[in-house]
Design an enzyme around this catalytic site. Structure first.
Site, PDB file in Angstrom:
ATOM      1  N   ASP A  65       0.845  -1.195   0.000  1.00 21.76           N
ATOM      2  CA  ASP A  65       0.000   0.000   0.000  1.00 21.76           C
ATOM      3  C   ASP A  65       0.879   1.242   0.000  1.00 21.76           C
ATOM      4  O   ASP A  65       1.956   1.202   0.587  1.00 21.76           O
ATOM      5  CB  ASP A  65      -0.786   0.031   1.323  1.00 21.76           C
ATOM      6  N   TYR A  67       2.088   4.791   1.564  1.00 21.12           N
ATOM      7  CA  TYR A  67       2.001   5.382   2.898  1.00 21.12           C
ATOM      8  C   TYR A  67       0.745   6.249   2.958  1.00 21.12           C
ATOM      9  O   TYR A  67       0.406   6.917   1.986  1.00 21.12           O
ATOM     10  CB  TYR A  67       3.218   6.258   3.186  1.00 21.12           C
ATOM     11  N   PHE A  78       7.764   2.092  -0.771  1.00 18.77           N
ATOM     12  CA  PHE A  78       8.724   2.311   0.313  1.00 18.77           C
ATOM     13  C   PHE A  78       9.356   3.701   0.301  1.00 18.77           C
ATOM     14  O   PHE A  78      10.105   4.058   1.207  1.00 18.77           O
ATOM     15  CB  PHE A  78       9.840   1.230   0.331  1.00 18.77           C
ATOM     16  N   HIS A 187       9.710  -8.993   5.854  1.00 20.10           N
ATOM     17  CA  HIS A 187       9.394  -7.591   5.544  1.00 20.10           C
ATOM     18  C   HIS A 187      10.299  -6.673   6.368  1.00 20.10           C
ATOM     19  O   HIS A 187      10.663  -7.013   7.505  1.00 20.10           O
ATOM     20  CB  HIS A 187       7.926  -7.321   5.881  1.00 20.10           C
TER      21      HIS A 187
END
Length: 221
Positions: A65, A67, A78, A187
């Protein structure tokens, strides 16, 4: 929603963009941006494609997703916009690069410098409502981004796919493992990283080693 995708991608994605589900998705996103505060800015939804052209793709990093905090998302997974403090996952990415390759921790969290070298920074869902994680999931984005992954797998060779965390690892079914190189890890989020599933994965070193072995320029991480 205006579909602003670089022309290099159009021959490979135009069939997908013409499907009924994408029209529904486009209408959903347009309505969301009119009625709610959403991220990234509308002009940056397709940034991953516009800064990493189809023929340039060497590495694919899959996020989930964007931010959902104010001013963070810039259309690259990221990554954050210039001047924005680094979220926890991004901090852990930079810490791993520092220990893996000896590259000093950077001031900027904007990963545009990676995209410009052939790293496709692809979120599975390209938009989100402010402060509501996952709010645009299951509206059609995943079908579109899955088709992007499969298209890259089918139409290109020797791509390095970085699959971090359980969600990204599920995408391995879309990738031809005889044509491409897949690196997996936990992750980079603190929950996973602090349990020992992220640090020391050497994904950045291994990516560059693969690229050099295939006579491609390594990424300046």
């Amino acid at each position: 929603m205006e579909v602003d995708i670089h022309k290099s991608w159009i021959p490979y994605l135009e069939e997908e963009l013409d499907k009924p589900y994408f029209s529904d998705l486009s209408n959903f996103v347009k309505t969301e941006y009119i009625n709610h505060n959403c991220f990234p800015p509308e002009s940056q939804i397709f940034n991953a494609f516009n800064h990493c052209h189809f023929e340039a793709v060497k590495v694919v990093i899959i996020g989930q997703d964007p931010y959902h905090g104010e001013g963070q998302a810039n259309g690259l997974c990221f990554s954050v916009r210039e001047g924005i403090s680094h979220p926890p996952s991004l901090k852990n990415i930079f810490k791993e690069i520092e220990s893996d390759l000896g590259i000093p921790y950077p001031k900027s969290g904007n990963l545009l410098r990676w995209a410009n070298q052939g790293v496709l920074l692809l979120n599975a869902t390209l938009t989100v409502r402010a402060h509501e994680a996952g709010s645009h999931q299951k509206e059609g984005w995943e079908a579109f981004t899955d088709s992007v992954i499969k298209t890259i797998s089918d139409r290109k060779e020797n791509i390095v796919f970085l699959l971090w965390g359980g969600y990204a690892k599920k995408k391995i079914k879309l990738i031809d493992l005889n044509r491409h190189h897949v690196l997996t890890s936990g992750h980079p989020s603190p929950l996973s990283a602090n349990r020992g599933y992220w640090f020391g994965n050497k994904n950045f070193y291994d990516t560059n080693k693969w690229l050099i072995n295939k006579d491609m320029r390594p990424i300046a991480w």
